[in-house]
Design a protein around this motif. Sequence first.
Motif, short mmCIF file in Angstrom:
data_model
loop_
_atom_site.label_atom_id
_atom_site.label_comp_id
_atom_site.label_asym_id
_atom_site.label_seq_id
_atom_site.Cartn_x
_atom_site.Cartn_y
_atom_site.Cartn_z
N VAL A 79 133.24 40.98 93.30
CA VAL A 79 133.49 42.13 94.40
C VAL A 79 134.65 42.44 94.06
N CYS A 80 135.35 43.54 94.03
CA CYS A 80 136.58 44.52 93.71
C CYS A 80 137.75 44.30 95.36
N VAL A 81 138.49 43.80 95.12
CA VAL A 81 138.98 43.65 96.12
C VAL A 81 140.31 43.93 95.75
N LYS A 82 140.84 44.75 97.34
CA LYS A 82 142.71 45.10 96.57
C LYS A 82 143.59 43.80 96.09
N SER A 98 129.60 42.97 90.73
CA SER A 98 128.32 42.69 89.99
C SER A 98 127.65 43.73 90.27
N THR A 99 127.73 44.97 90.79
CA THR A 99 126.73 46.32 90.22
C THR A 99 127.65 46.84 88.74
N GLY A 100 129.00 46.65 88.03
CA GLY A 100 128.50 46.85 87.00
C GLY A 100 130.15 47.77 86.62
N PHE A 138 137.05 39.35 93.17
CA PHE A 138 136.70 38.64 93.23
C PHE A 138 135.38 37.18 93.79
N TYR A 139 135.31 36.38 93.62
CA TYR A 139 134.01 34.93 93.64
C TYR A 139 133.54 35.04 94.35
N PHE A 140 132.80 35.76 95.10
CA PHE A 140 131.81 35.19 96.56
C PHE A 140 131.97 33.03 96.65
#
Length: 640
Positions: free
Chosen positions: A105-108, A60-62, A77-79
């Motif tokens: 958000v970026c997730v592992k 979301s922050t680019g 990952f889409y919330f």
Amino acid sequence: MFNDFYLKSSRIFSHFSSIRHCTDIICCILFVLAVLGYVILGILAWIYGDPRHVLYPRNSTGWFCGTGPNKDRPNLFYFDMIKCATAFNPLSNIANGFQCATTQVCVKECPATFWGVKPLDLVKNPSDVFNPELCVPSVDLQTTTLVRTCVIGLVNGFNAEDFAVKIFADFGASWPWILVGLVIAMVTSLLYLLLLRFIAPVMVWVLIIGVLCGGAYGIWHSYREYDNYNKQSASISDVGLSTNFSAYLQEIHFRQNIICYRSDSDPHLLRERILIAIALIQEASRAVSLMMSVLFYPLITFVMLLICVAYCGSTALYLATSGAPIYKVVALNSTNDACKKITSSCDPKNFNASNYPGCPSASCIFTKYSAEGLFQENASNLQIYNMVAFLWCVNFIIALGQCTLAGAFASYYWAFEKPADIPMFPVCDSFLRALRYHTGSLAFGALILTLVQIVRLILEYIDRKTKRSQNKCARYVLICLKCCFWCLEKCVKFLNRNAYIMIAIYGKNFCVSAKNAFMLLMRNIVRVVVLDKVTDMLLFFGKLMVVGGVGVLSFFFFTGRISLPGNTFSAGSLNYYWVPMVAVIIGSFLIASGFFSVYNMCVDTLFLCFLEDLERNDGSNEKPYYMSKKLMQILQKKNA
């Protein structure tokens, strides 16, 4: 005696020792300019393009996931994935880079399960929205990784990631034996080509007798079916026969003419042509055995083609991402008309949804790449140039390989004393000779083939774009055009192949070589047909034997039915036993195709040299035959 030997020896490599000059210089210059332009295009695409927009998803922050500050978090990952599932097609979103109207958000790693609220259009009863006991959303979802993105899947559904992991695990456990299978395929292909020198006569006659027996069985089977119809007292109309007997009389008269025409030809001549084909196949096997380096030249062609494919793909990727990404505010799933009309640009790194009151679902999402600037405005045209240059380079590489092999095999044929007079490095000499003198001619032939392929691509594009809207007449015309240009491409490939052989022998330009090769083949059309069919039968049988044999062997091995030292495979030791088996079969097919393509080129080259030898020489001291003694014996010819 010494003078005769000196006279004959002085003509060794007479076709190669003649002074050569550069051919088709204009086309050579055009090809060099096209390649330079292709290189410049790749450099500009690399400067302006950013493939991270395609290779890595954005949060979301680019920021990109999997690189930079999110290097250890490669997946997006889409919330609230329900919004993605209801607002868009998730797969198309991933392919086009669109983002959903929810926090990303970026997730592992993607979570194994995810709880979400059922969308209203999927809820049948109001009580289904929440579980009264747990008071939590009642939709149990599972996520899986697809193109670095967590997508929704059923709990008990198909897991693509687990499937891929199992396949790679099977490859990791079986790769040494896969290599063993490919080595067996390579050795088998090589032995088959070398043994053709001794077994070709037997195999050819066995295959011919097999074809005749198959035809005889077909005739017998047809007669038996006809006799059964007669016994069942079937009427003429029941078996689909016409009551117009004049048509049958015309057919009988036509077949009588064919039989009379065929009876006029001497069966001895057909037998002689088959013997010539067998002798040329045996001579090709001997040539390959004396110049084993030719079998490895397809590896060079493969590497050059791989470089071209990689360069074209990377250039297309950089061109597609050459513009700066454009983000706009979008309010999805909003009932407010004012929110739906928001079209302002935004920066995802500094975006704040509170700036848009009344639109809680407002998000800053990627829409497209900027088309501003001279380079970006012509991106579509540059993509077309990328494809045209790619096809031209690929066809040139194939032409270079054919001319190189033809030159090597021609140097074998025109060596008066074999193997003493064969060059020490025939493949290297032929390769350098083709590049130094005949780049223009090879580029000319490749350009003609490229133009035909471009027309075929255009027709295919029109067919796909107008498939739903065109009428039957337009559909018929388009199919006819596609069929005609498919046939034209096959004809151009055939003419180019023989033109490259003549270029390798005499060093003439493309047009002259193509004309001479075509006229030479037309003057010996029956020999061409016989040799072509005999060679096709032998190579098809060899390819079937190599691929089928290695495939059956790999099946028994990877299923644990063959007990060998070090064989740890059993029925349950691999997740999918077909994974290494398919790899071995595909690899065996590619290996056999590579070896047999060299052999086929050898046969074609020796055949054209043989025809030239017959027409230009008479066996005298001044013009001795260069053909083998067996060929001279078949044709009842000899040298003085």
